[in-house]
Motif scaffolding. Sequence first.
Motif, PDB file in Angstrom:
ATOM      1  N   VAL A 115       0.824  -1.206   0.067  1.00  0.00           N
ATOM      2  CA  VAL A 115       0.190  -0.108  -0.050  1.00  0.00           C
ATOM      3  C   VAL A 115       0.812   1.055   0.020  1.00  0.00           C
ATOM      4  CG1 VAL A 115      -1.769   1.097   1.231  1.00  0.00           C
ATOM      5  CG2 VAL A 115      -2.017  -1.125   1.291  1.00  0.00           C
ATOM      6  N   LYS A 116       0.932   2.092  -1.208  1.00  0.00           N
ATOM      7  CA  LYS A 116       1.683   3.099  -1.356  1.00  0.00           C
ATOM      8  C   LYS A 116       0.906   4.420  -1.570  1.00  0.00           C
ATOM      9  CE  LYS A 116       5.545   0.421  -3.013  1.00  0.00           C
ATOM     10  NZ  LYS A 116       6.668   0.255  -4.333  1.00  0.00           N
ATOM     11  N   THR A 146     -10.832   6.640   2.812  1.00  0.00           N
ATOM     12  CA  THR A 146     -10.983   5.471   3.818  1.00  0.00           C
ATOM     13  C   THR A 146     -10.034   4.553   3.448  1.00  0.00           C
ATOM     14  OG1 THR A 146     -13.445   6.114   3.414  1.00  0.00           O
ATOM     15  CG2 THR A 146     -12.616   3.897   4.354  1.00  0.00           C
ATOM     16  N   TYR A 147      -9.639   4.034   2.299  1.00  0.00           N
ATOM     17  CA  TYR A 147      -8.804   3.135   2.380  1.00  0.00           C
ATOM     18  C   TYR A 147      -7.660   3.201   2.963  1.00  0.00           C
ATOM     19  CZ  TYR A 147      -5.914  -0.562  -0.288  1.00  0.00           C
ATOM     20  OH  TYR A 147      -5.206  -1.518  -0.588  1.00  0.00           O
ATOM     21  N   LEU A 148      -6.863   4.494   2.799  1.00  0.00           N
ATOM     22  CA  LEU A 148      -5.555   4.679   3.459  1.00  0.00           C
ATOM     23  C   LEU A 148      -5.889   4.702   5.123  1.00  0.00           C
ATOM     24  CD1 LEU A 148      -3.993   7.124   0.914  1.00  0.00           C
ATOM     25  CD2 LEU A 148      -3.439   4.924   1.457  1.00  0.00           C
ATOM     26  N   ALA A 151      -5.646   1.566   6.426  1.00  0.00           N
ATOM     27  CA  ALA A 151      -4.283   0.885   6.192  1.00  0.00           C
ATOM     28  C   ALA A 151      -3.586   1.388   7.481  1.00  0.00           C
ATOM     29  CB  ALA A 151      -3.763   1.202   5.110  1.00  0.00           C
ATOM     30  N   ALA A 152      -3.786   2.634   7.724  1.00  0.00           N
ATOM     31  CA  ALA A 152      -3.063   3.117   8.861  1.00  0.00           C
ATOM     32  C   ALA A 152      -3.573   2.706  10.148  1.00  0.00           C
ATOM     33  CB  ALA A 152      -3.326   4.653   8.850  1.00  0.00           C
ATOM     34  N   GLU A 202      -9.094  -6.621   2.805  1.00  0.00           N
ATOM     35  CA  GLU A 202      -8.096  -6.583   1.900  1.00  0.00           C
ATOM     36  C   GLU A 202      -6.782  -6.440   2.689  1.00  0.00           C
ATOM     37  OE1 GLU A 202      -6.220  -4.111  -1.690  1.00  0.00           O
ATOM     38  OE2 GLU A 202      -8.500  -4.104  -1.207  1.00  0.00           O
ATOM     39  N   MET A 203      -6.909  -5.776   3.729  1.00  0.00           N
ATOM     40  CA  MET A 203      -5.448  -5.439   4.853  1.00  0.00           C
ATOM     41  C   MET A 203      -5.446  -6.685   5.656  1.00  0.00           C
ATOM     42  SD  MET A 203      -4.951  -2.312   4.034  1.00  0.00           S
ATOM     43  CE  MET A 203      -5.833  -1.109   3.030  1.00  0.00           C
TER      44      MET A 203
END
Length: 344
Positions: A115-116, A146-148, A151-152, A202-203
Amino acid sequence: MTQKKIKTTSSEVTARLFGSYDRNVDRLESEFGVRIRNVQNQSDDGDTITVEGEDPGVTMAADALGYLRRIVTFGEELTDQSLDYVIGMVKEGRLEELSGFDDDCFFVTAKGKPVKPKTVGQKKYLDLIRKNTIVLGLGPAGTGKTYLAVAAAVKALRGHDVSRIILTRPAVEAGERLGFLPGDLQSKIDPYLRPLYDALYEMLGAESCSKMIEKMTIEIAPLAYMRGRTLDDSFIILDEAQNTTPEQMKMFLTRLGNGSKAVVTGDLTQTDLPRGTRSGLSVAAQILKNIDDIGIHEFTERDVVRHRLVQKIIMAYDRYDRERAVKKNERAARDGKQYRPKRG
């Protein structure tokens, strides 16, 4: 006539850089008015790409190719969106802003996918999440808000920075009616929370995520369930926050406990609140903008990483809204009134 040369590390990198049927270089040639050719070397030290034409087109095309070469060398897929983004940044003279973040792997999913940040806006957003206790992310659909944030949150959980993740959304209906949905209360609210589930799966992977939800390490619930609680040692995400009222937003922000971090995301152009009701996200962005340890980031259509048409759709709607506002102002001017378009 000006010529610049760019070396690649292998023929494979060159092929990925050129794209299927040379579609990527065809686009660069069209955008910058240049000619791009590949000279294959006999040795194993890669190929030489030449860019010919007149400046500043040659310089800009070579700069774009140099950065795109870096992307494919790191194993990234060169998509139409990434190509459009790099071309736009080069034309605006902002290519230097891209240096140093394309190889910044923020997180690795359960399937090993890195994830970048894909845009400068996403990089700034992640930096704000790292540095601040509360972050407000505002912007159009498809920018990765939302996705990032998820991930955080998972990264913080894995790193033992927090002991649980809490994900919440206001259950505001966007044309549908909650009461008509089948099942019990949980079944009725699940459709509203589905994007959060998708990002978590996904994460973490479906099995691991389900176990964490069962153990309450991850909690997903409507915003109304947050009232009266103090959320300690948690990473909390409030999604679709444009659909909160100012009172709901204040309630949420004051739930924050010791050792916790909160990310609030939303798109002020997609508010589903009753007409005349101000968005809590809009009010919070105004009230909190000068408070230390609170970061506010506004994405633009340039940060959209979904299908390239999404960016064009957003821009088209923005133009429509502006033109509509001008026409209404012209009509209202005859009555001594000024029309202001609704912005949450």
